[in-house]
Write a protein that holds these residues in place. Structure first.
Motif, mmCIF file in Angstrom:
data_model
loop_
_atom_site.group_PDB
_atom_site.id
_atom_site.type_symbol
_atom_site.label_atom_id
_atom_site.label_comp_id
_atom_site.label_asym_id
_atom_site.label_seq_id
_atom_site.Cartn_x
_atom_site.Cartn_y
_atom_site.Cartn_z
ATOM 1 N N UNK A 236 -4.448 6.490 -10.552
ATOM 2 C CA UNK A 236 -3.643 7.051 -11.944
ATOM 3 C C UNK A 236 -2.832 6.016 -12.356
ATOM 4 N N UNK A 237 -2.979 5.326 -13.481
ATOM 5 C CA UNK A 237 -2.217 4.517 -13.987
ATOM 6 C C UNK A 237 -1.545 5.189 -15.532
ATOM 7 N N UNK A 238 -0.366 5.167 -15.144
ATOM 8 C CA UNK A 238 0.530 5.725 -16.491
ATOM 9 C C UNK A 238 0.568 7.281 -16.350
ATOM 10 N N UNK A 239 0.847 7.953 -17.451
ATOM 11 C CA UNK A 239 0.683 9.395 -17.542
ATOM 12 C C UNK A 239 0.382 9.774 -19.074
ATOM 13 N N UNK A 240 0.201 11.109 -19.159
ATOM 14 C CA UNK A 240 -0.322 11.595 -20.530
ATOM 15 C C UNK A 240 0.679 11.344 -21.624
ATOM 16 N N UNK A 241 2.002 11.251 -21.153
ATOM 17 C CA UNK A 241 3.010 11.189 -22.085
ATOM 18 C C UNK A 241 3.032 9.814 -22.724
ATOM 19 N N UNK B 154 1.000 -1.084 0.043
ATOM 20 C CA UNK B 154 0.029 -0.013 -0.078
ATOM 21 C C UNK B 154 0.848 1.269 -0.110
ATOM 22 N N UNK B 155 0.756 2.124 -1.050
ATOM 23 C CA UNK B 155 1.458 3.283 -1.142
ATOM 24 C C UNK B 155 0.587 4.584 -1.032
ATOM 25 N N UNK B 156 0.713 5.398 -0.277
ATOM 26 C CA UNK B 156 -0.135 6.691 -0.191
ATOM 27 C C UNK B 156 0.129 7.417 -1.266
ATOM 28 N N UNK B 157 1.240 7.514 -1.947
ATOM 29 C CA UNK B 157 1.568 8.249 -2.855
ATOM 30 C C UNK B 157 1.909 7.485 -4.049
ATOM 31 N N UNK B 158 2.890 7.524 -4.945
ATOM 32 C CA UNK B 158 3.137 6.998 -6.378
ATOM 33 C C UNK B 158 4.094 5.775 -6.263
ATOM 34 N N UNK B 159 3.907 4.965 -7.158
ATOM 35 C CA UNK B 159 4.797 3.854 -7.350
ATOM 36 C C UNK B 159 5.665 4.210 -8.869
ATOM 37 N N UNK B 160 7.036 4.787 -8.876
ATOM 38 C CA UNK B 160 7.386 5.129 -10.161
ATOM 39 C C UNK B 160 8.748 4.502 -10.308
ATOM 40 N N UNK B 161 8.775 3.843 -11.757
ATOM 41 C CA UNK B 161 9.790 3.260 -12.194
ATOM 42 C C UNK B 161 10.445 2.091 -11.321
ATOM 43 N N UNK C 80 -0.680 6.344 -7.452
ATOM 44 C CA UNK C 80 -0.372 6.463 -8.751
ATOM 45 C C UNK C 80 0.909 5.483 -9.250
ATOM 46 N N UNK C 81 0.612 4.651 -10.459
ATOM 47 C CA UNK C 81 1.475 3.944 -10.905
ATOM 48 C C UNK C 81 2.081 4.306 -12.228
ATOM 49 N N UNK C 82 3.311 4.810 -12.313
ATOM 50 C CA UNK C 82 3.988 5.363 -13.510
ATOM 51 C C UNK C 82 5.069 4.522 -13.787
ATOM 52 N N UNK C 83 5.061 3.890 -15.125
ATOM 53 C CA UNK C 83 6.558 3.229 -15.490
ATOM 54 C C UNK C 83 6.680 1.950 -14.722
#
Length: 611
Positions: free
Chosen positions: A470-475, A434-441, A454-457
């Motif tokens: 939020x899954x991924x991002x606009x890019x 459980x992450x209160x913020x994001x999971x990045x890379x 958020x899960x990004x990359x």
């Protein structure tokens, strides 16, 4: 003054020419005690060994024996002086003034090893000295004069010198130091000084230069040391002797390098484990004043166990002087330096070079950060109030990181759940995350579910559901989610699959090699060792191959079971699922999101991913 109670004691006579050993009846004296008594009373000369041996025997009667005898000074009543210089002659120090019929030692010797001066006749006055060979010499520069008593003396013209008739000997509060104050041009004759010492019973630690210094006047005010006793030595307070090892034990590898991250401290203790011993106070060492009286020392104070015992500790019922762990836990000292055993390891601050690596069976609370390069292992839970830098963290229980998990190559693993503020560019292995913020890379492998804002990359592999805002991002940065798959079983299968072919070849080759050696062994018995080595390697390869085949068989069974069952795991996106995100449901279906979707819930139905 004699000591009270049945205690052996040595009394020195006022003239210091004898010492008596008094042993109360029934009192046992050993050689060690006798040596202490002789040293404390200052007796060094003329000791009678027979008296010492007799004192070591028990007796029903009080004993009072002369243990030491000094050498009395010679009598000078018949001394005949023959002047060598006329009265009024100027003399210098060391010059022979007269001769005499005296031959031999001038002074006696007390039991304390100090000289006992002879009582010289008035014929030898101030500024003169009788030598052992009978000559009389001047002790200072001056003029040879004859006093009103008819005796010779060396005087300084125009200077009036006063012979002190009454000697006042001063002492400090405990009579350990004694002295005489003399005014300018005052002096004391040896007979007067000796009488004063006898009257005031100064028998311990006499200054050997006292008679010579006091008999010669000076132009200055003087304080002459008379005698020095032995001050009592106070007892030592009760102290704490550690049983548990609190030291730092650094390890040195074969290349002589030291790992400063690993201190090698003992951390975990079992209930009843000894921690320390309370040493009793000492009584101290008695002293002796200049009159030979015993000076009692101040005894040490006992150590109050409450001052050194903290939570989780107690006294051993069978050994009240021993402090032990009352409960199993982690041993440490608190801010008051008390001994404590906590049910979990509490790190006040960061895990850095101050604390070193941690490997414990207890749960761990880190009130700061886990710094890069360090290792924290726990058979329980781990809670970090700060962040986890590039450090290796392993928990058999759950892992809670109030800050975030920063980028790094070191693994973070928990057999339980992981709760973190965020995870950046890190590999995480856990049950649920459980992450209160994001999971990045990051690469997340969970046997349960994953929840994040958020899960990004990166990649997330979970056996359960994945819930994200939020899954991924606009890019359109690629982000991969795989659900319904146990990542660890999958990793075992991939490893077994890669090893199976190599091990099969190794087993076949080893079998043929063993056959060849066995055939050659008939003609060459020396190949027995080579055959044993080959058989050992062949057996190990067979064991590894069997392990790989078992993993492959279990994986085949799981595939067959999954073919009969529907994948129930979900991917719930509470916000936006951006294009470019790749979704995999076990090995049944795969989908790449081609456009942005709002609040989709991905599931598998009849072998296809729908939302």
């Amino acid at each position: 003054m004699e000591p009270t109670g049945p205690t052996p004691w040595i009394l020195v006579s006022p003239d210091r020419l004898s010492a008596r050993l008094k042993v109360p009846r029934g009192c046992h004296v050993d050689l060690a005690l006798l040596r202490d008594l002789l040293a404390s009373s200052g007796v060094k000369h003329g000791i009678d060994p027979e008296v010492l041996r007799d004192a070591c025997q028990r007796s029903a009667e009080d004993r009072d024996q002369v243990v030491a005898s000094g050498i009395p000074p010679p009598g000078l009543g018949h001394l005949v002086i023959t002047p060598a210089l006329a009265v009024g002659t100027k003399v210098v120090a060391g010059q022979v003034i007269a001769g005499s019929n005296h031959q031999g030692v001038v002074a006696g010797l007390g039991v304390d090893g100090q000289p006992v001066p002879a009582l010289l006749l008035d014929a030898i006055g101030c500024g003169l000295q009788l030598q052992e060979d009978g000559t009389i010499v001047a002790r200072r520069d001056g003029v040879l004069r004859k006093g009103s008593d008819g005796g010779l003396k060396v005087m300084i013209d125009g200077v009036a010198e006063v012979a002190v008739a009454t000697v006042l000997i001063g002492c400090d509060e405990r009579s350990v130091e004694a002295w005489i104050d003399l005014l300018p041009r005052h002096f004391i004759r040896a007979a007067v000084l000796q009488q004063a010492l006898v009257e005031q019973r100064i028998v311990r630690g006499l200054n050997g230069d006292l008679f010579a210094a006091a008999s010669l006047p000076s132009d200055q005010v003087r304080r002459l040391p008379v005698a020095t006793g032995v001050a009592p030595c106070a007892g030592v307070d009760g102290t704490l002797e550690m049983v548990i090892d609190e030291g730092v034990h650094l390890r040195v590898d074969t290349h002589g390098r030291v790992d400063w991250h690993d201190h090698g401290r003992i951390e975990d203790v079992a209930a009843g484990a000894p921690l320390a011993r309370i040493l009793p106070p000492t009584t101290g060492t008695h002293g002796v004043d200049v009159r030979g009286a015993r000076l009692e020392p101040k005894p040490g104070r006992p150590l109050d166990p409450a001052r050194v015992m903290g939570p989780g500790t107690g006294l051993d019922p069978g050994h009240p002087e021993r402090i032990q762990a009352a409960t199993p836990g982690h041993f440490h000292r608190d801010r008051q330096r008390r001994l404590c055993v906590e049910p979990r390891l509490i790190v006040e601050g960061d895990v850095d070079f101050r604390h070193g690596n941690i490997d414990t069976k207890m749960s761990v609370l880190v009130k700061g950060d886990i710094k890069a390069g360090f290792t924290v292992k726990s058979a329980g839970d781990i809670e970090v109030m700060g962040v986890v830098e590039d450090a290796r963290v392993t928990a058999q229980g759950s892992l809670v990181v109030r800050g975030g998990i920063l980028p790094g190559s070191q693994r973070v693993k928990a057999h339980g759940d992981v709760h973190a503020r965020y995870v950046a560019n890190r590999e995480i292995k856990c049950h649920s995350l459980r992450a209160n913020g994001s999971l990045r890379w990051s690469r997340i492998m969970a046997t349960g579910e994953v929840m994040a804002k958020e899960i990004l990359a990166g990649e997330v592999i979970a056996a359960g559901n994945v819930t994200v805002d939020q899954l991924g991002n606009a890019d359109g940065i690629p982000t991969r989610l795989q659900v319904g798959t146990n990542p660890f079983e999958e990793r075992q299968f991939i490893t077994a699959k890669e090893e199976h072919e190599r091990l099969s070849h190794e087993v076949t080759t080893g079998k043929e090699h063993c056959k060849l050696i066995a055939h050659r062994l008939i003609n060459d018995p020396s190949l027995g060792d080579e055959l044993r080595t080959a058989l050992t390697e062949f057996s190990a390869a067979c064991t590894h191959l069997a392990t790989c085949e078992a993993v492959l068989a279990r994986q085949a069974e799981r595939h067959a079971e999954r073919a009969r069952q529907q994948v129930t795991a979900l991917i719930q996106v509470n916000g936006t699922a951006y294009r470019g995100s790749e979704l995999v449901f076990d090995e049944v279906a795969k989908l790449v999101v081609e456009k942005d979707l709002t609040r989709p819930c991905f599931r598998i139905t009849e072998g296809a991913i729908v939302w």
